[in-house]
Scaffold this motif. Structure first.
Motif, PDB file in Angstrom:
ATOM      1  N   GLY A   1       3.531  17.799 -46.613  1.00  0.00           N
ATOM      2  CA  GLY A   1       4.255  18.597 -47.590  1.00  0.00           C
ATOM      3  C   GLY A   1       5.711  18.788 -47.219  1.00  0.00           C
ATOM      4  N   TYR A   2       5.970  19.011 -45.935  1.00  0.00           N
ATOM      5  CA  TYR A   2       7.352  19.218 -45.488  1.00  0.00           C
ATOM      6  C   TYR A   2       8.196  17.966 -45.722  1.00  0.00           C
ATOM      7  CZ  TYR A   2      11.291  20.061 -42.347  1.00  0.00           C
ATOM      8  OH  TYR A   2      12.551  20.211 -41.832  1.00  0.00           O
ATOM      9  N   LEU A   3       7.659  16.810 -45.360  1.00  0.00           N
ATOM     10  CA  LEU A   3       8.418  15.568 -45.487  1.00  0.00           C
ATOM     11  C   LEU A   3       8.669  15.190 -46.943  1.00  0.00           C
ATOM     12  CD1 LEU A   3       6.711  13.447 -42.683  1.00  0.00           C
ATOM     13  CD2 LEU A   3       8.894  14.677 -42.583  1.00  0.00           C
ATOM     14  N   LEU A   4       7.708  15.511 -47.809  1.00  0.00           N
ATOM     15  CA  LEU A   4       7.850  15.135 -49.220  1.00  0.00           C
ATOM     16  C   LEU A   4       8.640  16.164 -50.016  1.00  0.00           C
ATOM     17  CD1 LEU A   4       4.255  13.781 -49.935  1.00  0.00           C
ATOM     18  CD2 LEU A   4       6.340  12.445 -49.599  1.00  0.00           C
ATOM     19  N   LEU A   5       8.308  17.448 -49.817  1.00  0.00           N
ATOM     20  CA  LEU A   5       8.891  18.488 -50.656  1.00  0.00           C
ATOM     21  C   LEU A   5      10.314  18.848 -50.252  1.00  0.00           C
ATOM     22  CD1 LEU A   5       5.781  20.834 -50.964  1.00  0.00           C
ATOM     23  CD2 LEU A   5       6.607  19.157 -52.620  1.00  0.00           C
ATOM     24  N   ALA A   6      10.668  18.600 -48.993  1.00  0.00           N
ATOM     25  CA  ALA A   6      12.034  18.922 -48.560  1.00  0.00           C
ATOM     26  C   ALA A   6      13.063  18.127 -49.342  1.00  0.00           C
ATOM     27  CB  ALA A   6      12.179  18.646 -47.062  1.00  0.00           C
ATOM     28  N   LYS A   7      12.655  16.980 -49.894  1.00  0.00           N
ATOM     29  CA  LYS A   7      13.558  16.144 -50.669  1.00  0.00           C
ATOM     30  C   LYS A   7      13.610  16.560 -52.144  1.00  0.00           C
ATOM     31  CE  LYS A   7      12.473  12.203 -47.678  1.00  0.00           C
ATOM     32  NZ  LYS A   7      11.928  10.817 -47.614  1.00  0.00           N
ATOM     33  N   LEU A   8      12.801  17.566 -52.496  1.00  0.00           N
ATOM     34  CA  LEU A   8      12.717  17.966 -53.906  1.00  0.00           C
ATOM     35  C   LEU A   8      13.097  19.434 -54.104  1.00  0.00           C
ATOM     36  CD1 LEU A   8       9.290  16.267 -54.728  1.00  0.00           C
ATOM     37  CD2 LEU A   8      11.565  15.370 -55.212  1.00  0.00           C
ATOM     38  N   GLN A   9      14.082  19.911 -53.326  1.00  0.00           N
ATOM     39  CA  GLN A   9      14.421  21.330 -53.385  1.00  0.00           C
ATOM     40  C   GLN A   9      14.994  21.744 -54.739  1.00  0.00           C
ATOM     41  OE1 GLN A   9      16.480  23.076 -50.123  1.00  0.00           O
ATOM     42  NE2 GLN A   9      15.316  21.998 -48.566  1.00  0.00           N
ATOM     43  N   HIS A  10      15.544  20.795 -55.495  1.00  0.00           N
ATOM     44  CA  HIS A  10      16.069  21.161 -56.816  1.00  0.00           C
ATOM     45  C   HIS A  10      14.937  21.500 -57.788  1.00  0.00           C
ATOM     46  CE1 HIS A  10      15.291  16.835 -56.849  1.00  0.00           C
ATOM     47  NE2 HIS A  10      15.157  16.905 -58.168  1.00  0.00           N
ATOM     48  N   TRP A  11      13.717  21.174 -57.397  1.00  0.00           N
ATOM     49  CA  TRP A  11      12.545  21.541 -58.193  1.00  0.00           C
ATOM     50  C   TRP A  11      11.950  22.879 -57.718  1.00  0.00           C
ATOM     51  CZ3 TRP A  11      11.044  18.881 -62.464  1.00  0.00           C
ATOM     52  CH2 TRP A  11      11.561  17.598 -62.621  1.00  0.00           C
ATOM     53  N   GLN A  12      12.701  23.630 -56.931  1.00  0.00           N
ATOM     54  CA  GLN A  12      12.179  24.845 -56.298  1.00  0.00           C
ATOM     55  C   GLN A  12      11.540  25.822 -57.290  1.00  0.00           C
ATOM     56  OE1 GLN A  12      14.552  26.613 -53.150  1.00  0.00           O
ATOM     57  NE2 GLN A  12      14.254  28.639 -54.043  1.00  0.00           N
ATOM     58  N   PRO A  13      12.147  26.139 -58.450  1.00  0.00           N
ATOM     59  CA  PRO A  13      11.488  27.084 -59.374  1.00  0.00           C
ATOM     60  C   PRO A  13      10.112  26.608 -59.828  1.00  0.00           C
ATOM     61  CG  PRO A  13      13.786  26.777 -59.971  1.00  0.00           C
ATOM     62  CD  PRO A  13      13.482  25.737 -58.932  1.00  0.00           C
ATOM     63  N   PHE A  14       9.981  25.298 -60.049  1.00  0.00           N
ATOM     64  CA  PHE A  14       8.689  24.773 -60.480  1.00  0.00           C
ATOM     65  C   PHE A  14       7.672  24.782 -59.329  1.00  0.00           C
ATOM     66  CE2 PHE A  14      11.790  22.764 -63.344  1.00  0.00           C
ATOM     67  CZ  PHE A  14      11.282  23.197 -64.559  1.00  0.00           C
ATOM     68  N   LEU A  15       8.157  24.520 -58.092  1.00  0.00           N
ATOM     69  CA  LEU A  15       7.265  24.613 -56.929  1.00  0.00           C
ATOM     70  C   LEU A  15       6.757  26.045 -56.764  1.00  0.00           C
ATOM     71  CD1 LEU A  15       9.204  22.433 -54.314  1.00  0.00           C
ATOM     72  CD2 LEU A  15       7.163  21.801 -55.624  1.00  0.00           C
ATOM     73  N   MET A  16       7.640  27.021 -56.990  1.00  0.00           N
ATOM     74  CA  MET A  16       7.240  28.417 -56.879  1.00  0.00           C
ATOM     75  C   MET A  16       6.233  28.768 -57.966  1.00  0.00           C
ATOM     76  SD  MET A  16      10.945  30.115 -55.960  1.00  0.00           S
ATOM     77  CE  MET A  16      10.334  31.711 -55.471  1.00  0.00           C
ATOM     78  N   ALA A  17       6.410  28.221 -59.160  1.00  0.00           N
ATOM     79  CA  ALA A  17       5.472  28.478 -60.251  1.00  0.00           C
ATOM     80  C   ALA A  17       4.101  27.897 -59.939  1.00  0.00           C
ATOM     81  CB  ALA A  17       6.009  27.901 -61.558  1.00  0.00           C
ATOM     82  N   VAL A  18       4.073  26.681 -59.393  1.00  0.00           N
ATOM     83  CA  VAL A  18       2.799  26.058 -59.025  1.00  0.00           C
ATOM     84  C   VAL A  18       2.125  26.854 -57.912  1.00  0.00           C
ATOM     85  CG1 VAL A  18       1.727  24.015 -58.019  1.00  0.00           C
ATOM     86  CG2 VAL A  18       3.487  23.760 -59.766  1.00  0.00           C
ATOM     87  N   ALA A  19       2.909  27.252 -56.903  1.00  0.00           N
ATOM     88  CA  ALA A  19       2.346  28.039 -55.809  1.00  0.00           C
ATOM     89  C   ALA A  19       1.807  29.376 -56.322  1.00  0.00           C
ATOM     90  CB  ALA A  19       3.404  28.268 -54.731  1.00  0.00           C
TER      91      ALA A  19
END
Length: 257
Positions: free
Chosen positions: A187-205
Motif C-alpha cells: 500500500g505504501y509503495l502504490l498509494l504514495a504515488k497517488l496523493q492527489h487522490w487523497q480525498p477519495f482514499l479517505m472516503a474509501v477508508a
C-alpha cells in the motif's frame, strides 16, 4: 512518511493481535473461564474508534476538500458495496462463526488461514493509506485494526487447535498476521504515488471503517446480552470514542499553530 514506521505499525497490528489473542485464550483456559470479558472490551474499543475516526475525521476532511460532494458520496457508496462483496467472498471460504465450526480435515484449516491472510493484507493496505494521509490517523488505524482482530484471532485459535498442536496453530496464525506488513508495504509503495487522490482514499477508508464496525464488530457485540457484558462494551466503546476525539483535537490544535 517513513516506510519503516508503516512496517512497524502493521507488524504490531497483525502479529501483535495474534499473540495478545493467544495470551487471552491461554489465560481463559487456565482460569477455567467459559468466556472472556476482555474480548467484549476489545470489540467495544474497536467499534468506538472505527466509527469516530470515520465520522469525525475521515469523511469531514474529505468533504472539506475541493472535490465535488456527490462524487465523494458515490465513492463511499461504491466502497460499501465493494466491502460487502468482499465480505461475502471471505465468508464463502472463511465462516466467522468459529464457535460452532468444527473442521473435519486439514483443508478447512488452510482455508481459514488463507482467508485470514487475505484479510490481514487488506488491513495493511488500509493502515498504510492512513499513514500517508497523517501519522496520527495511521496510528489510530493500526490500533483499531489490532483491537478489532484480537477477538477474531481468538476464534481462529479455537478452530485451529482442534486439528493441530497449540504451537503449530499459533505459528500458522502468526504467519497469516504477518501478511498485514506485506499489505502495508504494498500500500505504501502504490498509494504514495497517488496523493492527489487523497480525498477519495479517505472516503474509501471511511466506508471501510463504517462497514467493519456495523457489519462485523457491533453484531458480535449484540450476541452477548448480560448486564455485565453490556456495561463492559459501553465503557470500552466510549473509551474508543474518547481516544480518537482527543487525538483529533490535538491534531487540529497542532495544525493551527
Amino acid at each position: 512518511m517513513s516506510l519503516m514506521i508503516v512496517i512497524l505499525a502493521t507488524l504490531a497490528a497483525g502479529i501483535g493481535s495474534v499473540w495478545i489473542a493467544y495470551l487471552l485464550v491461554a489465560r481463559t483456559r487456565a482460569s477455567n473461564g467459559q468466556t472472556s470479558y476482555a474480548q467484549q472490551g476489545f470489540l467495544g474499543l474497536a467499534a468506538g474508534a472505527l466509527l469516530t475516526t470515520s465520522l469525525t475525521h475521515l469523511l469531514p476532511e474529505a468533504l472539506e476538500s475541493n472535490v465535488d460532494a456527490h462524487e465523494l458520496f458515490l465513492v463511499i457508496l461504491a466502497g460499501l458495496v465493494f466491502f460487502f462483496l468482499l465480505g461475502k467472498a471471505e465468508l464463502w471460504h472463511h465462516p466467522h462463526d468459529h464457535e460452532h465450526t468444527s473442521p473435519s480435515h486439514r483443508g478447512s484449516s488452510w482455508a481459514l488461514l488463507i482467508g485470514d491472510g487475505v484479510h490481514c493484507f487488506g488491513d495493511g493496505v488500509l493502515i498504510a493509506s492512513m499513514f500517508i494521509v497523517d501519522i496520527r490517523l495511521g496510528a489510530i488505524a493500526a490500533a483499531s485494526v489490532l483491537a478489532h482482530e484480537i477477538p477474531h484471532h481468538m476464534g481462529d485459535l479455537a478452530v485451529l487447535r482442534e486439528g493441530s498442536y497449540r504451537g503449530s496453530a499459533v505459528l500458522k496464525l502468526t504467519m497469516a498476521g504477518g501478511m498485514t506488513a506485506l499489505g502495508g508495504v504494498s500500500g505504501y509503495l502504490l498509494l504514495a504515488k497517488l496523493q492527489h487522490w487523497q480525498p477519495f482514499l479517505m472516503a474509501v477508508a471511511g466506508s471501510s471503517f463504517i462497514y467493519v464496525a456495523l457489519s462485523d464488530v457491533i453484531p458480535r457485540m449484540q450476541q452477548r446480552r448480560t448486564a455485565k457484558d453490556a456495561t463492559i462494551q459501553v465503557a470500552w466503546l466510549l473509551l474508543g470514542i474518547a481516544i480518537v476525539a482527543v487525538v483529533n483535537s490535538l491534531s487540529h490544535g497542532n495544525s493551527a499553530l
